[in-house]
Scaffold this motif. Sequence first.
Motif, short mmCIF file in Angstrom:
data_model
loop_
_atom_site.label_atom_id
_atom_site.label_comp_id
_atom_site.label_asym_id
_atom_site.label_seq_id
_atom_site.Cartn_x
_atom_site.Cartn_y
_atom_site.Cartn_z
N ASP A 396 0.83 -1.21 0.00
CA ASP A 396 0.00 0.00 0.00
C ASP A 396 0.86 1.26 0.00
OD1 ASP A 396 -2.31 -1.49 0.00
OD2 ASP A 396 -2.60 -1.39 2.18
N PHE A 397 1.97 1.19 0.73
CA PHE A 397 2.92 2.31 0.77
C PHE A 397 3.53 2.53 -0.62
CE2 PHE A 397 6.75 4.60 1.94
CZ PHE A 397 6.36 5.35 3.03
N LEU A 398 3.87 1.45 -1.29
CA LEU A 398 4.41 1.54 -2.65
C LEU A 398 3.42 2.21 -3.59
CD1 LEU A 398 6.47 0.63 -4.93
CD2 LEU A 398 5.02 -1.41 -5.14
N LEU A 399 2.14 1.84 -3.49
CA LEU A 399 1.12 2.44 -4.37
C LEU A 399 1.01 3.94 -4.15
CD1 LEU A 399 -1.79 -0.19 -4.34
CD2 LEU A 399 0.11 0.05 -5.95
N LEU A 400 1.14 4.39 -2.88
CA LEU A 400 1.13 5.82 -2.60
C LEU A 400 2.32 6.51 -3.27
CD1 LEU A 400 0.14 6.25 1.16
CD2 LEU A 400 -1.10 7.11 -0.82
N PRO A 408 7.32 5.20 -11.03
CA PRO A 408 6.42 5.01 -12.17
C PRO A 408 5.22 4.14 -11.79
CG PRO A 408 8.45 3.76 -12.46
CD PRO A 408 8.67 4.65 -11.29
N MET A 409 4.05 4.45 -12.31
CA MET A 409 2.85 3.69 -12.02
C MET A 409 3.00 2.23 -12.46
SD MET A 409 0.58 5.50 -10.45
CE MET A 409 -0.87 4.49 -10.71
N GLU A 410 3.84 2.00 -13.45
CA GLU A 410 4.04 0.64 -13.97
C GLU A 410 4.53 -0.31 -12.88
OE1 GLU A 410 6.70 -2.55 -15.07
OE2 GLU A 410 7.46 -0.55 -14.50
N LEU A 411 5.34 0.21 -11.95
CA LEU A 411 5.87 -0.64 -10.89
C LEU A 411 4.76 -1.12 -9.96
CD1 LEU A 411 8.32 -1.90 -9.48
CD2 LEU A 411 8.57 0.24 -8.18
N GLY A 412 3.91 -0.20 -9.56
CA GLY A 412 2.79 -0.59 -8.70
C GLY A 412 1.84 -1.54 -9.39
N GLN A 413 1.58 -1.30 -10.68
CA GLN A 413 0.68 -2.18 -11.43
C GLN A 413 1.27 -3.57 -11.57
OE1 GLN A 413 -2.50 -1.27 -12.54
NE2 GLN A 413 -2.59 -3.50 -12.75
N TRP A 415 3.21 -5.18 -9.45
CA TRP A 415 3.04 -5.90 -8.19
C TRP A 415 1.57 -6.26 -7.94
CZ3 TRP A 415 6.32 -8.45 -5.29
CH2 TRP A 415 7.69 -8.19 -5.45
N THR A 416 0.66 -5.41 -8.39
CA THR A 416 -0.76 -5.73 -8.27
C THR A 416 -1.08 -6.97 -9.09
OG1 THR A 416 -1.33 -3.40 -7.94
CG2 THR A 416 -3.11 -4.87 -8.62
N ASP A 417 -0.60 -7.00 -10.35
CA ASP A 417 -0.85 -8.14 -11.22
C ASP A 417 -0.15 -9.39 -10.72
OD1 ASP A 417 -2.31 -6.41 -12.80
OD2 ASP A 417 -0.67 -6.05 -14.22
N PHE A 418 1.07 -9.24 -10.24
CA PHE A 418 1.85 -10.38 -9.77
C PHE A 418 1.16 -11.06 -8.57
CE2 PHE A 418 5.43 -12.32 -7.39
CZ PHE A 418 5.96 -13.12 -8.40
N ALA A 419 0.61 -10.23 -7.68
CA ALA A 419 -0.05 -10.78 -6.49
C ALA A 419 -1.38 -11.47 -6.84
CB ALA A 419 -0.30 -9.67 -5.47
N ASN A 420 -2.01 -11.05 -7.95
CA ASN A 420 -3.33 -11.57 -8.30
C ASN A 420 -3.27 -12.73 -9.29
OD1 ASN A 420 -4.68 -9.73 -6.64
ND2 ASN A 420 -4.73 -8.17 -8.26
#
Length: 455
Positions: A396-400, A408-413, A415-420
């Motif tokens: 959550d901290f990373l997304l902030l 870059p937003m790509e990094l947060g995305q 990790w979101t995809d990797f976790a799902n």
Amino acid sequence: MIRKLLQRVFKGSPSSPKAGTRTAKTSGSVNRIPVKTHKINRKLLSTGAIKTTEGLQKAGFEAFIVGGAVRDLLLKKRPKDFDVATNATPEQVNRVFRRSRIIGRRFRLVHVLFGDETVEVSTFRGSHLNDDGDAKIADSGRILRDNVFGSQEDDALRRDFTANALYYDPSSEDVLDFHHGYEDIQAGILRMIGDPVTRYREDPVRMLRAIRLSAKLGLKLDKATEAPIPKLADELQEVPASRLFDEMLKLFLSGHAMESVKALRQHGLHHGLLPLLDVVLEQPMGERFVTLALKNTDERVLQDKPVSPSFLFATLLWHEVLTAWQQYQDNGERPIPALHLAMHEVCDIQAEKLAIHKRYSTTMKEIWGMQPRFEQRSGKRPYALLEHPRYRAAYDFLLLRCESGELPMELGQWWTDFANTDGEQRSAMLQPATAEPKKRRRRSRKKPAAKPEAA
């Protein structure tokens, strides 16, 4: 007889209020407001609060729901906590309720337990200016200890704001008002009882409370109540760090943290609390990061979702960690050791002012320390990070950080995809290793010692 004796012994009040402030009503002029006027909804009362007042009244004592709970009920809000005030001493309260305990040093209280609910019970307080009570006052006027009991009128006079000096009796459903608090609530005003300067010197935390309640309740600060705050801001330096930390938690977890931060800066109170916060808010990226964090916190509080103090303070102090981290690297430290030095430095600075509990600071450092690991997206490292106990908070901290523009937003995305995802899809997302693995150094075998030749 005992009550009359207490009234004579502890009669007294703070210094006369200045022009523009309201004086206290006399004991004979208390305003009793019936239910048909105040219209408090009994369904909003907690079972524990009702049982506590009933138990004390059956034992022959006076007992009222008091303070913020009454104020919130009049504002049609459901109180989170219920406090009770009584003329029974802590020892007497303790004897009435089997599941209760006496706490506190500065002023003794009783916690009465009903299942998961805790009702705080205080004895009517008298004036700390009397010599006969267990009171201690610093040269600055700050109250250090005030175990002084008195009458209900004395107790009302000792409370900070008129909106908090209201007493509700569940048995009669009347509200007792000693200082025009009901009128002030109806007018949307937060007003200090007595001379504001004197009251702030008695307890400087009242300045923070004024800011917090004004933002939380939407009540406008009375001019006489507001005027001295910037001039007395330095008084907060004398407040124990643990009390400051508790008050800051209430302020930032009120559901109105953004308004509170703006008001802190407006009244010059931020320097004594988070000395680095003002610097952060003046940096374009830092301000966006903190704003997003506070907005996120407010939304969770208002939706009754859990909020982590560790996460909140980690966000408030992150850009100071970033600055110190870069300085250590510029001085020749390697990235990871530099990050740990920066984390310790920032926490040490804040500890002098806020006394952030160790359980919170430990989690803060874990969240910070995990951030570089999110940039490692090859091999087994991403899998190991997903299993970390603090992964969710760090994610959550990373997304902030991404949303604020720091990363870059790509990094947060990613990790979101990797976790799902899982299995082969997750493996396919891994990035190739950027550096070849280090070759293991082969240990050289020792040659056996040569046998001596026969003579």
